[in-house]
Design a protein around this motif. Structure first.
Motif, PDB file in Angstrom:
ATOM      1  N   THR A 100       0.977  -0.979  -0.108  1.00  0.00           N
ATOM      2  CA  THR A 100      -0.206  -0.068   0.209  1.00  0.00           C
ATOM      3  C   THR A 100       0.794   1.423   0.374  1.00  0.00           C
ATOM      4  N   THR A 101       2.252   0.805   0.520  1.00  0.00           N
ATOM      5  CA  THR A 101       3.087   2.620   0.335  1.00  0.00           C
ATOM      6  C   THR A 101       4.262   1.751  -0.768  1.00  0.00           C
ATOM      7  N   ALA A 102       3.749   2.409  -1.529  1.00  0.00           N
ATOM      8  CA  ALA A 102       4.632   1.549  -2.777  1.00  0.00           C
ATOM      9  C   ALA A 102       5.996   2.793  -3.789  1.00  0.00           C
ATOM     10  N   THR A 103       6.858   2.250  -3.550  1.00  0.00           N
ATOM     11  CA  THR A 103       8.661   2.759  -3.293  1.00  0.00           C
ATOM     12  C   THR A 103       8.680   3.001  -5.301  1.00  0.00           C
ATOM     13  N   PHE A 104       8.894   3.808  -6.236  1.00  0.00           N
ATOM     14  CA  PHE A 104       9.469   3.751  -7.645  1.00  0.00           C
ATOM     15  C   PHE A 104      10.619   4.694  -7.069  1.00  0.00           C
ATOM     16  N   TYR A 105      11.120   4.416  -8.506  1.00  0.00           N
ATOM     17  CA  TYR A 105      12.745   4.901  -8.552  1.00  0.00           C
ATOM     18  C   TYR A 105      12.874   5.730 -10.061  1.00  0.00           C
ATOM     19  N   PHE A 106      13.287   7.112 -10.138  1.00  0.00           N
ATOM     20  CA  PHE A 106      12.836   7.959 -11.030  1.00  0.00           C
ATOM     21  C   PHE A 106      13.710   8.172 -11.722  1.00  0.00           C
ATOM     22  N   ARG A 107      14.214   8.017 -13.201  1.00  0.00           N
ATOM     23  CA  ARG A 107      15.334   8.714 -13.761  1.00  0.00           C
ATOM     24  C   ARG A 107      14.865   9.357 -15.096  1.00  0.00           C
ATOM     25  N   ASP A 108      16.324  10.451 -15.385  1.00  0.00           N
ATOM     26  CA  ASP A 108      16.092  11.148 -16.058  1.00  0.00           C
ATOM     27  C   ASP A 108      16.161  11.371 -17.569  1.00  0.00           C
ATOM     28  N   LEU A 109      15.466  10.485 -18.322  1.00  0.00           N
ATOM     29  CA  LEU A 109      15.967  10.068 -19.541  1.00  0.00           C
ATOM     30  C   LEU A 109      16.334  11.226 -20.659  1.00  0.00           C
ATOM     31  N   GLY A 110      16.743  12.670 -20.460  1.00  0.00           N
ATOM     32  CA  GLY A 110      16.914  14.128 -20.793  1.00  0.00           C
ATOM     33  C   GLY A 110      15.772  14.528 -21.757  1.00  0.00           C
ATOM     34  N   ALA A 111      16.005  15.355 -22.682  1.00  0.00           N
ATOM     35  CA  ALA A 111      15.358  16.259 -23.250  1.00  0.00           C
ATOM     36  C   ALA A 111      14.932  15.117 -23.853  1.00  0.00           C
ATOM     37  N   GLN A 112      13.164  14.757 -24.730  1.00  0.00           N
ATOM     38  CA  GLN A 112      12.311  13.947 -25.352  1.00  0.00           C
ATOM     39  C   GLN A 112      11.782  14.668 -26.921  1.00  0.00           C
ATOM     40  N   ILE A 113      12.002  13.996 -27.800  1.00  0.00           N
ATOM     41  CA  ILE A 113      10.950  14.750 -29.350  1.00  0.00           C
ATOM     42  C   ILE A 113      10.129  13.445 -29.750  1.00  0.00           C
ATOM     43  N   SER A 114       9.708  13.551 -30.421  1.00  0.00           N
ATOM     44  CA  SER A 114       8.037  13.055 -30.250  1.00  0.00           C
ATOM     45  C   SER A 114       8.486  12.446 -31.817  1.00  0.00           C
ATOM     46  N   TRP A 115       8.071  10.737 -31.979  1.00  0.00           N
ATOM     47  CA  TRP A 115       9.242  10.489 -33.530  1.00  0.00           C
ATOM     48  C   TRP A 115       8.532  10.759 -34.820  1.00  0.00           C
ATOM     49  N   VAL A 116       7.294  11.020 -34.498  1.00  0.00           N
ATOM     50  CA  VAL A 116       6.434  12.511 -35.916  1.00  0.00           C
ATOM     51  C   VAL A 116       7.433  12.929 -36.256  1.00  0.00           C
ATOM     52  N   THR A 117       7.714  14.115 -35.403  1.00  0.00           N
ATOM     53  CA  THR A 117       8.808  15.180 -35.665  1.00  0.00           C
ATOM     54  C   THR A 117      10.499  14.747 -36.161  1.00  0.00           C
ATOM     55  N   VAL A 118      11.073  13.122 -35.796  1.00  0.00           N
ATOM     56  CA  VAL A 118      12.023  12.408 -35.814  1.00  0.00           C
ATOM     57  C   VAL A 118      11.656  12.468 -37.834  1.00  0.00           C
ATOM     58  N   PHE A 119      10.883  11.314 -37.908  1.00  0.00           N
ATOM     59  CA  PHE A 119      10.776  10.848 -39.288  1.00  0.00           C
ATOM     60  C   PHE A 119      10.640  12.169 -40.266  1.00  0.00           C
ATOM     61  N   LEU A 120       9.605  13.051 -39.656  1.00  0.00           N
ATOM     62  CA  LEU A 120       9.404  14.803 -40.316  1.00  0.00           C
ATOM     63  C   LEU A 120      10.839  14.777 -40.669  1.00  0.00           C
ATOM     64  N   THR A 121      11.696  14.633 -40.071  1.00  0.00           N
ATOM     65  CA  THR A 121      13.524  16.063 -39.579  1.00  0.00           C
ATOM     66  C   THR A 121      13.764  14.881 -41.048  1.00  0.00           C
ATOM     67  N   GLU A 122      13.990  13.399 -40.359  1.00  0.00           N
ATOM     68  CA  GLU A 122      15.064  12.914 -42.030  1.00  0.00           C
ATOM     69  C   GLU A 122      14.195  12.527 -42.995  1.00  0.00           C
ATOM     70  N   TYR A 123      12.719  13.123 -43.285  1.00  0.00           N
ATOM     71  CA  TYR A 123      12.883  13.247 -44.548  1.00  0.00           C
ATOM     72  C   TYR A 123      12.950  14.312 -45.238  1.00  0.00           C
ATOM     73  N   THR A 124      12.304  15.186 -44.405  1.00  0.00           N
ATOM     74  CA  THR A 124      12.293  16.676 -45.655  1.00  0.00           C
ATOM     75  C   THR A 124      13.461  16.922 -45.712  1.00  0.00           C
ATOM     76  N   GLY A 125      14.851  16.833 -45.461  1.00  0.00           N
ATOM     77  CA  GLY A 125      15.778  17.360 -45.271  1.00  0.00           C
ATOM     78  C   GLY A 125      16.336  16.558 -46.819  1.00  0.00           C
ATOM     79  N   PRO A 126      16.243  15.299 -47.020  1.00  0.00           N
ATOM     80  CA  PRO A 126      16.396  14.469 -48.193  1.00  0.00           C
ATOM     81  C   PRO A 126      16.394  15.219 -49.532  1.00  0.00           C
ATOM     82  N   LEU A 127      14.542  15.700 -49.572  1.00  0.00           N
ATOM     83  CA  LEU A 127      13.887  16.217 -50.360  1.00  0.00           C
ATOM     84  C   LEU A 127      14.038  17.180 -50.932  1.00  0.00           C
ATOM     85  N   VAL A 128      14.695  18.297 -49.562  1.00  0.00           N
ATOM     86  CA  VAL A 128      14.959  19.778 -49.983  1.00  0.00           C
ATOM     87  C   VAL A 128      16.483  20.055 -51.320  1.00  0.00           C
TER      88      VAL A 128
END
Length: 237
Positions: A72-100
């Motif tokens: 009833t008293t739950a203990t969790f541990y936290f770790r910071d993953l660092g700055a994140q970016i959405s996968w949609v933004t990742v693929f849009l950036t990766e594919y727009t670059g070669p096209l332009v």
């Protein structure tokens, strides 16, 4: 209905970062991340890794609190993953670059080739075909990213996008530079020019070939095998 008390510790220092009181048993890890975010705005949910053990695996957002091996008293541990970016933004950036980037070389914008070739077009149809195929490929990928693909993970570390874009953008620039170069010659045209060159060469006269054969025979050395007397057996009839 019993409620849970949830404490979240730093996975490295074991310092207490947050204490949540009266958490519903059916609360998910995703909801706990949102509660934790309210007390620590710098760590938005996508940046959080919540785990049962400091060195264990991250819990999934859909995991339910009452189904986890905690009291009833739950203990969790936290770790910071660092700055994140959405996968949609990742693929849009990766594919727009070669096209332009490819289109910049195709239209021969200034500062890429010699100034006299600025905004000129190639005379070879295969160069235009390559541009159409390349553009269609990446436009299709962009549309699939927006309307077709669904991603199991919402985000990825921001630092990874620089590695991914270096590959996609760099390879597109390397390929586009040579295909759209003003001095580019298609292999088919190069081979046809080579065949035309050989067809116009004067054939070697037969007399010359005959003389070469005679010279070759004249330079061959005779082979003599000297055997000692009585070496061969004598036949007696």
């Amino acid at each position: 209905m019993k409620h849970y008390e949830v404490e979240i510790l730093d996975a490295k220092t074991k310092d207490k970062l947050c204490f949540l009181d009266k958490v519903e048993p059916n609360a998910t890890i995703g909801e706990i991340k949102s509660m934790f975010h309210k007390s620590h705005p710098q760590w938005y949910p996508a940046r959080q890794s919540i785990r049962l053990d400091p060195k264990g695996k991250s819990l999934k957002d859909e995991d339910v609190l009452q189904h986890l091996p905690v009291g009833t008293t739950a203990t969790f541990y936290f770790r910071d993953l660092g700055a994140q970016i959405s996968w949609v933004t990742v693929f849009l950036t990766e594919y727009t670059g070669p096209l332009v980037i490819y289109l910049m070389f195709y239209f021969r914008v200034p500062f890429i080739y010699a100034p006299k070739y600025d905004f000129t077009t190639s005379k070879h149809w295969v160069v235009h075909l390559a541009c159409m195929c390349h553009s269609f490929h990446y436009m299709k990928r962009l549309l699939e990213t927006l309307f077709v693909h669904r991603f199991s993970h919402g985000t990825m570390p921001l630092r990874n996008i620089f590695k991914n874009c270096t590959y996609y953008w760099g390879f597109a620039a390397w390929m586009a530079y040579y295909i759209n170069h003003p001095l580019y010659t298609p292999p088919s045209e190069f081979l046809s020019d080579r065949q035309l060159f050989h067809s116009h060469r004067s054939p070697e006269p037969p007399s010359t070939r005959l003389q070469d054969q005679e010279d070759s025979l004249s330079h061959q050395e005779s082979f003599h095998l000297d055997l000692p007397a009585g070496f061969l057996p004598q036949l007696h009839l």
